[in-house]
Design a protein around this motif. Structure first.
Motif, mmCIF file in Angstrom:
data_model
loop_
_atom_site.group_PDB
_atom_site.id
_atom_site.type_symbol
_atom_site.label_atom_id
_atom_site.label_comp_id
_atom_site.label_asym_id
_atom_site.label_seq_id
_atom_site.Cartn_x
_atom_site.Cartn_y
_atom_site.Cartn_z
ATOM 1 N N VAL A 38 -10.246 6.028 -0.071
ATOM 2 C CA VAL A 38 -9.440 6.002 -1.295
ATOM 3 C C VAL A 38 -9.824 4.753 -2.079
ATOM 4 C CG1 VAL A 38 -7.103 6.048 -2.245
ATOM 5 C CG2 VAL A 38 -7.577 7.225 -0.091
ATOM 6 N N GLU A 39 -9.280 3.619 -1.689
ATOM 7 C CA GLU A 39 -9.652 2.305 -2.204
ATOM 8 C C GLU A 39 -8.949 1.267 -1.351
ATOM 9 O OE1 GLU A 39 -7.009 1.191 -5.963
ATOM 10 O OE2 GLU A 39 -8.068 3.075 -6.283
ATOM 11 N N ARG A 40 -9.429 0.038 -1.414
ATOM 12 C CA ARG A 40 -8.952 -1.001 -0.490
ATOM 13 C C ARG A 40 -7.434 -1.153 -0.447
ATOM 14 N NH1 ARG A 40 -12.099 -6.388 -0.949
ATOM 15 N NH2 ARG A 40 -10.824 -6.810 0.869
ATOM 16 N N PRO A 41 -6.740 -1.212 -1.589
ATOM 17 C CA PRO A 41 -5.285 -1.378 -1.500
ATOM 18 C C PRO A 41 -4.562 -0.215 -0.833
ATOM 19 C CG PRO A 41 -6.065 -1.939 -3.706
ATOM 20 C CD PRO A 41 -7.219 -1.308 -2.971
ATOM 21 N N ALA A 42 -5.245 0.896 -0.642
ATOM 22 C CA ALA A 42 -4.616 2.031 0.039
ATOM 23 C C ALA A 42 -4.389 1.755 1.520
ATOM 24 C CB ALA A 42 -5.470 3.290 -0.132
ATOM 25 N N ALA A 43 -5.141 0.820 2.106
ATOM 26 C CA ALA A 43 -5.038 0.565 3.547
ATOM 27 C C ALA A 43 -3.630 0.142 3.973
ATOM 28 C CB ALA A 43 -6.082 -0.453 3.987
ATOM 29 N N PRO A 44 -3.075 -0.939 3.427
ATOM 30 C CA PRO A 44 -1.735 -1.321 3.889
ATOM 31 C C PRO A 44 -0.661 -0.327 3.473
ATOM 32 C CG PRO A 44 -2.441 -2.760 2.104
ATOM 33 C CD PRO A 44 -3.619 -1.920 2.488
ATOM 34 N N LEU A 45 -0.818 0.276 2.302
ATOM 35 C CA LEU A 45 0.180 1.254 1.862
ATOM 36 C C LEU A 45 0.167 2.497 2.745
ATOM 37 C CD1 LEU A 45 -0.391 0.916 -1.968
ATOM 38 C CD2 LEU A 45 1.579 0.112 -0.660
ATOM 39 N N THR A 46 -1.014 2.954 3.092
ATOM 40 C CA THR A 46 -1.136 4.140 3.943
ATOM 41 C C THR A 46 -0.556 3.877 5.325
ATOM 42 O OG1 THR A 46 -3.113 4.809 2.736
ATOM 43 C CG2 THR A 46 -2.766 5.812 4.909
ATOM 44 N N THR A 47 -0.868 2.729 5.905
ATOM 45 C CA THR A 47 -0.346 2.441 7.247
ATOM 46 C C THR A 47 1.172 2.243 7.217
ATOM 47 O OG1 THR A 47 -0.945 0.106 6.999
ATOM 48 C CG2 THR A 47 -2.505 1.529 8.165
ATOM 49 N N PHE A 48 1.689 1.641 6.154
ATOM 50 C CA PHE A 48 3.147 1.499 6.034
ATOM 51 C C PHE A 48 3.810 2.872 5.947
ATOM 52 C CE2 PHE A 48 6.901 1.603 3.359
ATOM 53 C CZ PHE A 48 7.752 0.784 4.079
ATOM 54 N N ILE A 49 3.293 3.719 5.050
ATOM 55 C CA ILE A 49 3.890 5.046 4.865
ATOM 56 C C ILE A 49 3.783 5.861 6.149
ATOM 57 C CG2 ILE A 49 3.649 7.243 3.632
ATOM 58 C CD1 ILE A 49 2.890 5.480 1.142
ATOM 59 N N ALA A 50 2.636 5.810 6.810
ATOM 60 C CA ALA A 50 2.470 6.544 8.067
ATOM 61 C C ALA A 50 3.471 6.056 9.113
ATOM 62 C CB ALA A 50 1.038 6.407 8.584
ATOM 63 N N GLY A 51 3.653 4.748 9.217
ATOM 64 C CA GLY A 51 4.615 4.203 10.163
ATOM 65 C C GLY A 51 6.042 4.614 9.841
ATOM 66 N N TYR A 52 6.358 4.609 8.574
ATOM 67 C CA TYR A 52 7.698 5.010 8.130
ATOM 68 C C TYR A 52 7.959 6.476 8.484
ATOM 69 C CZ TYR A 52 11.761 5.366 5.060
ATOM 70 O OH TYR A 52 13.018 5.563 4.561
ATOM 71 N N VAL A 53 6.992 7.335 8.165
ATOM 72 C CA VAL A 53 7.133 8.763 8.460
ATOM 73 C C VAL A 53 7.214 8.995 9.968
ATOM 74 C CG1 VAL A 53 5.971 11.008 8.295
ATOM 75 C CG2 VAL A 53 6.063 9.497 6.308
ATOM 76 N N ALA A 54 6.395 8.290 10.730
ATOM 77 C CA ALA A 54 6.434 8.435 12.189
ATOM 78 C C ALA A 54 7.793 8.013 12.734
ATOM 79 C CB ALA A 54 5.316 7.623 12.839
ATOM 80 N N GLY A 55 8.346 6.942 12.191
ATOM 81 C CA GLY A 55 9.674 6.501 12.623
ATOM 82 C C GLY A 55 10.750 7.531 12.323
ATOM 83 N N MET A 56 10.673 8.126 11.138
ATOM 84 C CA MET A 56 11.645 9.171 10.785
ATOM 85 C C MET A 56 11.478 10.386 11.703
ATOM 86 S SD MET A 56 11.775 8.851 6.588
ATOM 87 C CE MET A 56 11.427 10.543 6.454
ATOM 88 N N ALA A 57 10.228 10.760 11.978
ATOM 89 C CA ALA A 57 9.976 11.912 12.850
ATOM 90 C C ALA A 57 10.476 11.641 14.264
ATOM 91 C CB ALA A 57 8.490 12.256 12.857
ATOM 92 N N ALA A 58 10.276 10.421 14.751
ATOM 93 C CA ALA A 58 10.755 10.067 16.092
ATOM 94 C C ALA A 58 12.268 10.170 16.149
ATOM 95 C CB ALA A 58 10.286 8.667 16.474
ATOM 96 N N GLY A 59 12.926 9.737 15.080
ATOM 97 C CA GLY A 59 14.381 9.829 15.020
ATOM 98 C C GLY A 59 14.886 11.256 15.018
#
Length: 94
Positions: A38-59
């Protein structure tokens, strides 16, 4: 043990997480794929969003939320097709 591993251990301890849940390699791979696909700034945003979604799914009781979310986010990043930027636009913080 590397500095990165010590840092992750400190975060795991601080937030009382199961250390087995944090797959450093998988998260770094996702960040790499988002940065390159995508582009460099996508790295932290993507990992944050993925972590957030994973946390919601775990819940919600999902069986393998972290692995599933990381895999899907990686697929999306690798399949991403960039479009031309609109004149006068730029990525915030870039």
């Amino acid at each position: 043990m590397t500095n990165l591993e010590r840092w992750v251990d400190a975060l795991v301890d601080e937030y009382d997480l199961d250390p087995e849940v944090v797959d450093i390699g998988a998260v770094l791979d996702l960040a790499r794929d988002a940065a390159h696909g995508v582009e460099r700034p996508a790295a932290p945003l993507t990992t944050f969003i993925a972590g957030y979604v994973a946390g919601m799914a775990a819940g919600e009781g999902a069986d393998h939320p972290i692995e599933d979310v990381l895999a899907r986010a990686t697929e999306l990043a690798l399949a991403w097709t960039a479009e031309p930027e609109l004149p006068g636009t730029e990525t915030p913080g870039a």
